[in-house]
Motif scaffolding. Structure first.
Motif, PDB file in Angstrom:
ATOM      1  N   SER B  47       0.874  -1.169   0.000  1.00 26.93           N
ATOM      2  CA  SER B  47       0.000   0.000   0.000  1.00 26.93           C
ATOM      3  C   SER B  47       0.918   1.226   0.000  1.00 26.93           C
ATOM      4  O   SER B  47       2.129   1.095   0.069  1.00 26.93           O
ATOM      5  CB  SER B  47      -0.901  -0.010   1.229  1.00 26.93           C
ATOM      6  OG  SER B  47      -0.127   0.084   2.406  1.00 26.93           O
ATOM      7  N   ALA B 136      -0.036  -5.601   2.667  1.00 27.06           N
ATOM      8  CA  ALA B 136      -0.309  -4.390   3.438  1.00 27.06           C
ATOM      9  C   ALA B 136      -1.767  -3.949   3.317  1.00 27.06           C
ATOM     10  O   ALA B 136      -2.349  -3.492   4.285  1.00 27.06           O
ATOM     11  CB  ALA B 136       0.609  -3.261   2.997  1.00 27.06           C
ATOM     12  N   GLU B 137      -2.345  -4.040   2.144  1.00 26.45           N
ATOM     13  CA  GLU B 137      -3.745  -3.632   1.983  1.00 26.45           C
ATOM     14  C   GLU B 137      -4.604  -4.483   2.919  1.00 26.45           C
ATOM     15  O   GLU B 137      -4.577  -5.709   2.856  1.00 26.45           O
ATOM     16  CB  GLU B 137      -4.144  -3.823   0.515  1.00 26.45           C
ATOM     17  CG  GLU B 137      -5.631  -3.867   0.234  1.00 26.45           C
ATOM     18  CD  GLU B 137      -6.370  -2.620   0.701  1.00 26.45           C
ATOM     19  OE1 GLU B 137      -5.814  -1.522   0.629  1.00 26.45           O
ATOM     20  OE2 GLU B 137      -7.516  -2.782   1.168  1.00 26.45           O
ATOM     21  N   SER B 138      -5.377  -3.825   3.796  1.00 27.71           N
ATOM     22  CA  SER B 138      -6.011  -4.580   4.873  1.00 27.71           C
ATOM     23  C   SER B 138      -7.062  -5.566   4.370  1.00 27.71           C
ATOM     24  O   SER B 138      -7.123  -6.695   4.849  1.00 27.71           O
ATOM     25  CB  SER B 138      -6.607  -3.631   5.918  1.00 27.71           C
ATOM     26  OG  SER B 138      -7.538  -2.759   5.330  1.00 27.71           O
ATOM     27  N   GLU B 155      -0.138  -6.226   7.496  1.00 30.00           N
ATOM     28  CA  GLU B 155       1.109  -5.460   7.383  1.00 30.00           C
ATOM     29  C   GLU B 155       0.831  -3.965   7.191  1.00 30.00           C
ATOM     30  O   GLU B 155      -0.247  -3.584   6.773  1.00 30.00           O
ATOM     31  CB  GLU B 155       1.941  -5.982   6.205  1.00 30.00           C
ATOM     32  CG  GLU B 155       2.321  -7.453   6.304  1.00 30.00           C
ATOM     33  CD  GLU B 155       3.259  -7.761   7.468  1.00 30.00           C
ATOM     34  OE1 GLU B 155       3.888  -6.830   7.996  1.00 30.00           O
ATOM     35  OE2 GLU B 155       3.349  -8.935   7.849  1.00 30.00           O
TER      36      GLU B 155
END
Lengths: 127, 384
Positions: B47, B136-138, B155
């Protein structure tokens, strides 16, 4: 008090306590360092040049860049004390050289707004 | 956390500034999550791509980093601020366009696949069950853990970047099988189970749960609802996965009262000036379903439909782009409802969307109000 070191460094300043978790991306203006989440107990407050004390970070993974931007815009906290260090806050502090420590619940709750403290995130102490 | 000799020397800067920085991040998150060691990961999804989110500080950081940094593992990236093919139509600030292109170039130069998508789990071939990745992108992290049988922590932009640069991540939390078992069950007591209900449930669960949560009582959990659940959950808290069915331990109910409370927080308008579909971006299955639902009807107002570039060819070949354009819709690639400058509060007061995640960011970041409606309702009420 003894604390766990997450990001090393030393900083001295006045405590600013938040009751609620912090969502850096949605909740803090990355340029001005003002809390812009109307539902947050620190709404309208400047988090820069303080020892910011909050339970943990929540929300977007990009919040780590918000921490980096705050540092870049000279609006970052001097150090951060958390109850539980999350990945977003830890990585944001690591890249921005902002000392970050985790305190035990009893010690954490003893920190008061306006109190002058020294965060020694090398020895793992708050004085 | 124990480091190998090789890792220690990288941390000390013996292999250059970039790796030292990456290991500093890994050590900090390792300490934060009580990891015992670093382990290999096979895929990083980053992200921090949209200029709206990372700003000048992020743009300059990536530009500097990309001078000599190279990603060591498969690396894919989140949406950016606009669709390059259509950017001229939107009268965006010239500075935004230039800075966004710079960010794009930095990631590509370091070796990222220019996917600009928040649904990597839907457009790329998945590695084998149990593979450690770093997302990383939730919504993608939660989907990967809960549905795709992969393992990742939720992350941050920098922790996934550090994984891309080193091929490693701290062994902790959801990467460890022992921590994946939920100790809280949320019992779903609501109907009908459309994507709005699931998004609100996710938002509720994210606030209540720790790293992992069980959800019982689900019905009709299709791909759209599942993505909505993951996205809602990722928005409100730190929970990184769910399982279906009741587990031992604490149980709480998600009933009509709780649902109304969450909806009141996010649904701030009774109508909207434009419609946005996609956060998470729509995959081919959802586009096909949308075309079928429209049955020749047309949108009453501007409707932006956000998709990954990876399915552009299929959308064209199946004739969906023609049909959606005929209906007055506009397919936009590489970007998403969340934090796009295409939704500007100067000329838009409120947005109709079926995205609970979108509702949160439209309000807090774009500063516009939101009318939450399911896709079914949007087709019923916003088309003719």
């Amino acid at each position: 008090m003894n604390v766990k070191v997450i990001v090393r460094g030393k900083a001295k300043g006045a405590v600013l306590c938040a009751q609620k978790p912090v969502n850096f991306l949605g909740g803090i203006d990355k340029k001005t360092g003002l809390v812009r989440d109307e539902k947050h107990d620190l709404f309208g407050k400047f988090i820069g040049n303080k020892i910011l004390v909050f339970p943990n970070g929540v929300g977007s993974s990009v919040g780590a860049y918000t921490i980096y931007s705050l540092k870049y815009n000279q609006s970052a906290p001097l150090a951060i004390v958390c109850l539980k260090a999350d990945i977003t806050t830890a990585s944001g502090c690591a890249i921005s050289d902002i000392p970050l420590v985790v305190a035990e619940k009893k010690d954490y709750e003893s920190l008061k707004n306006g109190q002058e403290i020294l965060v020694d995130a090398i020895e793992g102490k708050i004085l | 956390m124990e480091l190998t000799k090789e890792e220690e020397s990288a941390l000390d800067g013996k292999h250059g500034e970039t790796l030292a920085l990456a290991y500093r991040i890994l050590v900090a998150i390792g300490e934060a999550t009580n990891a015992d060691k670093l382990i290999p990961v096979e895929w990083a999804h980053l992200s921090g791509v949209n200029y709206n989110t990372i700003g000048d500080a992020g743009e300059e950081f990536l530009s500097h980093l990309s001078k000599d940094a190279k990603f060591r593992i498969k690396t894919t990236v989140n949406p950016m601020g606009f669709d390059s093919d259509n950017v001229s139509k939107f009268h965006l600030d010239e500075e935004f366009v230039t800075k966004q292109q710079s960010i794009r170039n930095s990631y590509v130069k370091m070796g990222a696949t220019p996917s600009f998508s928040c649904i990597p789990y839907e457009i790329f071939e998945l590695p084998k069950n149990g593979t450690q990745v770093s997302f990383a992108e939730s919504n993608a992290a939660i989907y990967a853990n809960s549905i795709s049988a992969l393992k990742t922590n939720k992350e941050s932009a920098f922790s996934a970047l550090a994984s891309a640069l080193t091929g490693k991540s701290p062994h902790s939390d959801l990467r460890d099988e022992e921590n994946r078992k939920p100790n809280l069950t949320i019992r779903m007591k609501t109907e009908p189970a459309d994507e709005i209900t699931y998004g609100l449930l996710g938002y509720f669960a994210g606030k209540e749960a720790g790293s992992s949560v069980a959800i019982s009582g689900t019905k009709g959990l299709d791909r759209r609802s599942c993505k909505s659940l993951c996205a809602g959950m990722g928005t409100s808290g730190s929970c990184g996965m769910f399982t279906l069915g009741e587990e031992e331990g604490e149980k709480i109910d998600f009933d009509y009262k709780e649902m109304a409370r969450v909806k009141d927080e996010l649904n701030t308008s009774e109508s909207g000036d434009i419609i946005t579909l996609g956060s998470p971006q729509l995959g081919l299955e959802e586009i096909s379903d949308l075309v079928a639902k429209l049955k020749g009807r047309s949108f009453r107002k501007q409707c932006m439909i956000f998709c990954p570039r990876a399915i552009q060819g299929q959308i064209r070949n199946l004739g969906y782009d023609k049909e959606l354009t005929r209906a007055g819709g506009e397919i936009l690639y590489d970007c998403c409802t969340c934090l796009t400058p295409l939704v500007d509060k100067e000329n838009i007061d409120a947005v109709v969307t079926n995205s609970v995640k979108g509702a949160y960011y439209l309000k807090t970041s774009n500063g516009v109000d939101v009318n939450l409606k399911s896709l079914h309702q949007i087709v019923e009420e916003e088309t003719k």
